[in-house]
Motif scaffolding. Structure first.
Motif, PDB file in Angstrom:
ATOM      1  N   ARG A  63      -9.803   2.631   9.373  1.00 34.09           N
ATOM      2  CA  ARG A  63      -9.618   1.287   8.803  1.00 34.09           C
ATOM      3  C   ARG A  63      -8.463   0.559   9.472  1.00 34.09           C
ATOM      4  NH1 ARG A  63      -6.936   2.323   3.753  1.00 34.09           N
ATOM      5  NH2 ARG A  63      -5.168   2.431   5.184  1.00 34.09           N
TER       6      ARG A  63
ATOM      7  N   ALA B  22     -11.734   3.319  -1.886  1.00 34.66           N
ATOM      8  CA  ALA B  22     -12.559   2.150  -1.568  1.00 34.66           C
ATOM      9  C   ALA B  22     -11.852   0.870  -1.974  1.00 34.66           C
ATOM     10  CB  ALA B  22     -13.918   2.261  -2.259  1.00 34.66           C
ATOM     11  N   VAL B  23     -11.239   0.876  -3.159  1.00 33.06           N
ATOM     12  CA  VAL B  23     -10.485  -0.288  -3.610  1.00 33.06           C
ATOM     13  C   VAL B  23      -9.303  -0.551  -2.687  1.00 33.06           C
ATOM     14  CG1 VAL B  23      -9.017  -1.188  -5.464  1.00 33.06           C
ATOM     15  CG2 VAL B  23     -11.168  -0.050  -6.029  1.00 33.06           C
TER      16      VAL B  23
ATOM     17  N   SER C  41     -10.467  -1.949   0.908  1.00 35.38           N
ATOM     18  CA  SER C  41     -10.916  -3.343   0.927  1.00 35.38           C
ATOM     19  C   SER C  41      -9.785  -4.294   0.573  1.00 35.38           C
ATOM     20  CB  SER C  41     -12.106  -3.528  -0.029  1.00 35.38           C
ATOM     21  OG  SER C  41     -11.807  -3.034  -1.318  1.00 35.38           O
TER      22      SER C  41
ATOM     23  N   ALA D 210     -15.058  -5.690   2.785  1.00 35.56           N
ATOM     24  CA  ALA D 210     -15.771  -4.761   1.905  1.00 35.56           C
ATOM     25  C   ALA D 210     -16.186  -3.511   2.665  1.00 35.56           C
ATOM     26  CB  ALA D 210     -16.990  -5.448   1.298  1.00 35.56           C
TER      27      ALA D 210
ATOM     28  N   GLY E 256     -13.522  -0.939   2.945  1.00 41.52           N
ATOM     29  CA  GLY E 256     -13.397  -0.086   1.779  1.00 41.52           C
ATOM     30  C   GLY E 256     -14.337   1.111   1.851  1.00 41.52           C
TER      31      GLY E 256
ATOM     32  N   THR F  70     -12.967   3.476   4.474  1.00 40.79           N
ATOM     33  CA  THR F  70     -11.795   4.187   3.961  1.00 40.79           C
ATOM     34  C   THR F  70     -12.198   5.316   3.024  1.00 40.79           C
ATOM     35  OG1 THR F  70     -10.545   2.119   4.069  1.00 40.79           O
ATOM     36  CG2 THR F  70      -9.571   3.908   2.819  1.00 40.79           C
TER      37      THR F  70
ATOM     38  N   SER G  20     -15.849  -1.548  -3.373  1.00 38.96           N
ATOM     39  CA  SER G  20     -15.323  -2.409  -2.310  1.00 38.96           C
ATOM     40  C   SER G  20     -15.755  -3.857  -2.506  1.00 38.96           C
ATOM     41  CB  SER G  20     -15.800  -1.905  -0.948  1.00 38.96           C
ATOM     42  OG  SER G  20     -15.384  -0.586  -0.719  1.00 38.96           O
ATOM     43  N   SER G  21     -17.035  -4.060  -2.793  1.00 40.40           N
ATOM     44  CA  SER G  21     -17.550  -5.417  -2.971  1.00 40.40           C
ATOM     45  C   SER G  21     -16.917  -6.102  -4.167  1.00 40.40           C
ATOM     46  CB  SER G  21     -19.072  -5.382  -3.137  1.00 40.40           C
ATOM     47  OG  SER G  21     -19.697  -4.799  -2.009  1.00 40.40           O
TER      48      SER G  21
ATOM     49  N   THR H 172     -14.015  -5.426  -5.383  1.00 40.75           N
ATOM     50  CA  THR H 172     -12.615  -5.694  -5.050  1.00 40.75           C
ATOM     51  C   THR H 172     -12.487  -7.008  -4.310  1.00 40.75           C
ATOM     52  OG1 THR H 172     -12.068  -3.340  -4.938  1.00 40.75           O
ATOM     53  CG2 THR H 172     -10.591  -4.859  -3.797  1.00 40.75           C
TER      54      THR H 172
ATOM     55  N   TRP I 215      -8.783  -5.198  -9.117  1.00 44.17           N
ATOM     56  CA  TRP I 215      -8.723  -3.814  -8.634  1.00 44.17           C
ATOM     57  C   TRP I 215      -9.133  -2.831  -9.729  1.00 44.17           C
ATOM     58  CZ3 TRP I 215      -3.041  -4.790  -6.826  1.00 44.17           C
ATOM     59  CH2 TRP I 215      -3.047  -5.632  -5.704  1.00 44.17           C
TER      60      TRP I 215
END
Length: 214
Positions: A54, A106-107, A110, A124, A127, A130, A162-163, A165, A183
């Motif tokens: 990332r 993931a949070v 992103s 996204a 995330g 990651t 991710s999305s 977030t 978050w």
């Protein structure tokens, strides 16, 4: 570009995700009856693999190179795995812990991408990278099939977190609300979906599934 400093909440998410993923790598090495050196390597690669990719992609300093605590956390989890019976880390309880790490990472991934000015869609995806890449590297090195090669919901919960977030941060800023609310919701939804997949063995349909043979 001046790096954007993330909040303490994300810092704690980062450490939690690193620790849980590092532990999964160390436990896998323990199951394979490897040495402590190998166990530490697996812990480090699993813990930092996704975040390293990332950071390289978004042009950020690689996080564990500038933070001495990260490698220490990974080696600390390897020590825990070394001095505890591997049976402690088997079963669905450990899978739920891994799911929490997946959602947290993931949070974090992103949110960090958004903080560095990455557009919403790539942010996204950062995330997902990651949360998933460290485990992929772990499985490839161990020579075993990765969980992403099965229908089980794993990447999907990371993509959901991710999305949410990215979308939630944009919506929160428009509404004048704190990013932490987005978050928290994103983490809860991602973890809930992963937990449901573990509990009820949810999976996505495979290509060609249900089609009649010609």
């Amino acid at each position: 570009m001046t790096p954007t400093v993330l909040t303490p909440i994300l810092d704690w998410l980062d450490i939690a995700g690193i620790a849980l993923f590092a532990l999964s790598g160390a436990v896998l090495a323990a199951r394979l009856r490897q040495t402590f050196v190998t166990m530490g390597f697996f812990a480090l690669v699993t813990g930092v693999g996704g975040g390293t990719v990332r950071d390289l992609l978004i042009g950020a300093p690689v996080f564990w190179i500038t933070d001495a605590w990260v490698a220490a956390v990974c080696l600390g989890t390897a020590l825990i795995a070394w001095f505890t019976p591997v049976q402690w880390w088997e079963g669905k309880g450990f899978a739920y812990a891994d799911g929490a790490g997946l959602a947290a990472y993931a949070v974090l991934g992103s949110a960090k991408a958004v903080a560095y000015g990455i557009p919403p869609m790539p942010a996204a995806l950062m995330g997902v990278i990651t949360g998933c890449v460290g485990g992929i590297i772990r499985d490839v090195v161990a020579g075993r099939p990765s969980i992403i090669m099965s229908p089980e919901l794993y990447v999907t919960p990371a993509a959901l977190a991710s999305s949410l977030t990215v979308g939630g941060v944009l919506a929160a800023r428009m509404a004048g609300l704190p990013d932490g609310l987005a978050w928290s919701i994103a983490f809860a939804c991602g973890f809930a979906l992963r937990s449901a997949a573990i509990r009820w063995e949810w999976g996505l349909p495979s290509y060609g599934e249900g089609r009649e043979e010609a």
